[in-house]
Design an enzyme around this catalytic site. Structure first.
Site, PDB file in Angstrom:
ATOM      1  N   ASP A  62       1.281   4.119  -3.083  1.00 29.39           N
ATOM      2  CA  ASP A  62       0.885   5.524  -2.947  1.00 29.39           C
ATOM      3  C   ASP A  62       2.014   6.466  -3.354  1.00 29.39           C
ATOM      4  O   ASP A  62       1.807   7.418  -4.117  1.00 29.39           O
ATOM      5  CB  ASP A  62       0.474   5.818  -1.502  1.00 29.39           C
ATOM      6  CG  ASP A  62      -0.834   5.162  -1.111  1.00 29.39           C
ATOM      7  OD1 ASP A  62      -1.594   4.769  -2.014  1.00 29.39           O
ATOM      8  OD2 ASP A  62      -1.086   5.017   0.103  1.00 29.39           O
TER       9      ASP A  62
ATOM     10  N   SER B  25      -6.928   1.953  -4.344  1.00 26.87           N
ATOM     11  CA  SER B  25      -5.787   2.487  -3.598  1.00 26.87           C
ATOM     12  C   SER B  25      -4.874   3.297  -4.498  1.00 26.87           C
ATOM     13  O   SER B  25      -4.195   4.221  -4.044  1.00 26.87           O
ATOM     14  CB  SER B  25      -4.981   1.340  -2.982  1.00 26.87           C
ATOM     15  OG  SER B  25      -5.656   0.756  -1.926  1.00 26.87           O
TER      16      SER B  25
ATOM     17  N   GLU C 135       0.821  -1.215   0.000  1.00 27.76           N
ATOM     18  CA  GLU C 135       0.000   0.000   0.000  1.00 27.76           C
ATOM     19  C   GLU C 135       0.851   1.260   0.000  1.00 27.76           C
ATOM     20  O   GLU C 135       0.673   2.139  -0.850  1.00 27.76           O
ATOM     21  CB  GLU C 135      -0.921  -0.010   1.225  1.00 27.76           C
ATOM     22  CG  GLU C 135      -1.802   1.205   1.331  1.00 27.76           C
ATOM     23  CD  GLU C 135      -2.736   1.320   0.153  1.00 27.76           C
ATOM     24  OE1 GLU C 135      -2.675   2.345  -0.538  1.00 27.76           O
ATOM     25  OE2 GLU C 135      -3.498   0.369  -0.098  1.00 27.76           O
TER      26      GLU C 135
END
Length: 650
Positions: free
Chosen positions: A305, A567, A301
């Site tokens: 990002d 995401s 994750e």
């Protein structure tokens, strides 16, 4: 025949009986508890002389006006557009009224608890005092018991119900101790080995190995197989950075329980040299309640990002809001986002809404005494200033937390919007369902949290189908299991079961229903599944916008990989907005844009409309995309030059 009753059962029965004892006709039941877990046993009546640390949460003022006040500074047709409030102005507007403070103090004094014993919190939200067990029981016309968790030995004081004077009820939100018992935790090893069902709900469906590419120059061939930074720039017409970044405009990114690895970032920067991002470039830490990053072994994750954001915004800065010490971040607690909101707004630490004041029993408790490596400091309150833009790729389902918990958070996003903060949330990766599954008999659609909050911008996911180029239309991201990820993945979208349709999207939602009516029965309002309905037709629709979220090029633990999920979509869109804020500052305008949805819905032409695809789930194809807004991809994906023109001239 003699009937044998266990002591625990007898005490529990007596507790229920006494807690329901008669009260004066001048009083009403303020809160009443339902059934509790069988683990809470061995209830013993609180001693009359026991010290009881009491907190009374005072009802906030003006929450009913919050929506209109936010629209007043967020709607470009308003004369107050862009005139954001200071933190103190927001606090003062929603603080309990002087009338509430005075009324509750007078009640306490008339009951023998004089004002000299009472502490009023700095943010005006609490009245606190110490009372004996006997005083508190007489004050609230109830009996208090100390319960013991049979598995952990944890103790907690509570009652089944309590009473307050009728004329006081409107001034009080919640009293502690009251009816609530803490969230039941598991024993140490078991708790640390099992992640919460709420934490990190919106994670990439999975990463998978990718070809080991060497350094790449600007190249947009093969974007249907691998989305690189060049592909993102080409899809949304994002030009190279042309203005000097403002030191006061850092992009905020939230993470919990997942950590970036600097070595992976450096590998990514090296792989795409045209962006000239030096090795060692890293986000500025805003560590909350003992959080630490980076770590040697990365999670998918955080890397995702940063590897999407940096090529869009560099040399702009990124601020990393990393939350919670390793014990809580590993999934011990069901609480989520509250410690983050505490840290960027000190009033949230003690504010009350719908029975929740300050920390909920689900939230982490600091100082952390549950782990030898836990954070030993106090809970962080108002420690960090929120950035102009914040991207969050985590969340869950509306039914994952109590309604009061979600509503309180949503109100906080409204307050942050008043202060000029733009907040983006991923819409979820399970289509019209959620990772919690579907509702009712597993057929009713399950909306996302906080994706369905009307005061954030919810971001869905698109993909570039095979054999299409960056000049061709994208479609809604929807991948069946095994193609390419092991689990199925569809962009999240639908209609809230909690929040009604906000005015800024009313026309768009009405147009969708009129011209592209979904083929499913529906219900209106709060009665879930009425008449066989699968979704709430009167609920807030989401997502609002979309961006690519499939086949994303990343590095994880030294290996080049593909990743995907909404995401990815949220940091892409948030990065674009952060870039435009720098353009505004360079043009001599005020930077912050605040809550964006009103201006976005008035400027649908600034988006690439997505008209192909669905978001399947709950045994259905889900909703379908359509011209204009739809509950799959929202208004569509950003067109940077057009969106820049809209926001630069706002």
């Amino acid at each position: 025949m003699t009937r044998i009753i266990s002591l625990t059962a007898l005490v529990a029965a007596l507790a229920a009986s006494s807690a329901a004892r008669p009260s004066p006709h001048t009083h009403v039941v303020h809160e009443k508890r339902g059934a509790i877990s069988a683990r809470w046993g061995d209830a013993m009546r609180v001693r009359p002389d026991a010290d009881m640390h009491v907190k009374i949460g005072l009802s906030q003022s003006n929450l009913h006006r919050g929506h209109d006040m936010l629209m007043d500074v967020s709607d470009p047709s308003s004369e107050n557009y862009g005139k954001f409030w200071t933190e103190d102005e927001v606090h003062d507007m929603f603080a309990p009224s002087d009338e509430s403070v005075s009324a509750v103090k007078h009640w306490l004094a008339s009951s023998g608890i004089h004002e000299i014993r009472i502490t009023h919190s700095d943010n005006k939200g609490w009245l606190a005092f110490i009372a004996s067990g006997n005083e508190l029981e007489n004050l609230l016309h109830t009996d208090f018991y100390e319960y013991v968790d049979s598995e952990t030995g944890d103790k907690a004081i509570a009652t089944e119900q309590y009473h307050v004077p009728k004329h006081i009820q409107e001034h009080i939100d919640y009293i502690n101790p009251g009816i609530r018992l803490p969230y039941l935790r598991k024993r140490g090893a078991e708790a640390r080995s099992k992640r919460s069902s709420i934490s990190k709900i919106y994670k990439p469906p999975q990463t998978r190995p990718a070809p080991k590419f060497g350094p790449m120059s600007a190249n947009t061939t093969g974007c249907d197989k691998l989305i690189t930074p060049d592909c993102v720039a080409a899809l949304y017409n994002i030009p190279p950075v042309s203005v000097t970044p403002s030191p006061n405009n850092s992009l905020g990114i939230f993470e919990e329980g997942d950590y970036y690895a600097q070595s992976d970032l450096d590998s990514f920067f090296t792989r795409f040299p045209s962006y000239k991002i030096p090795n060692g470039t890293a986000p500025t830490p805003a560590f909350i309640d003992g959080a630490k990053a980076p770590q040697q072994y990365a999670g998918g994750e955080s890397n995702l990002d940063f590897m999407l954001a940096y090529p869009i915004i560099y040399p702009q800065n990124i601020t990393l809001f990393q939350t919670d010490d390793s014990y809580y971040a590993a999934g011990y607690s069901e609480g989520f986002f509250n410690t983050f909101l505490d840290a960027i707004d000190g009033s949230y630490c003690t504010s009350c809404y719908a029975g929740e004041c300050g920390n909920d029993p689900k939230d982490p408790v600091y100082p952390d005494t549950n782990s030898t490596s836990g954070y030993k400091g106090k809970l962080m309150c108002g420690t960090y200033k929120p950035t102009n833009v914040i991207s969050v790729s985590y969340g869950g389902a509306e039914d994952a937390v109590p309604q009061y918990y979600y509503e309180r958070q949503c109100n906080e996003f409204m307050k942050l919007g008043l202060r000029g903060v733009s907040i983006f949330f991923s819409s979820g990766d399970s289509g019209v369902a959620s990772r919690n599954g579907c509702l009712g008999n597993s057929t009713i659609f399950n909306p996302g949290w906080p994706a369905s909050c009307p005061y954030i911008t919810s971001v869905g996911a698109t993909k570039l189908p095979e054999n299409r180029t960056v000049t061709d239309p994208e479609v809604a991201a929807n991948d069946p299991a095994g193609h390419p990820y092991s689990s199925a993945y569809a962009t999240g979208g639908g209609f809230s079961n909690i929040f009604g349709i906000p005015d800024y999207q009313a026309d768009a939602v009405a147009n969708y229903f009129e011209k592209h009516n979904p083929p499913y029965p529906y219900y209106n309002g709060s009665k879930l599944g009425e008449n066989g309905g699968l979704y709430n037709r009167s609920g807030r629709g989401y997502p609002d916008v979309s961006a690519n979220g499939d086949n994303i090029a990343v590095y994880v633990n030294g290996e080049s990989s593909f990743s995907g999920g909404t995401s990815a979509s949220s940091p892409i869109f948030a990065s674009i907005v952060n870039r435009i804020i720098d353009e505004r500052i360079a043009a001599g305008k005020s930077g912050p844009l605040g809550f964006l949805n009103p201006i976005l819905y008035k400027n649908a032409d600034a988006f690439n409309d997505i008209t192909e695809g669905t978001n399947s789930g709950c045994g259905t194809d889900g909703f379908s995309t359509a011209p204009g807004w739809d509950p799959v991809t929202g208004l569509g994906t950003p067109n940077y030059p057009k969106l820049k023109e809209v926001l630069l001239n706002a």
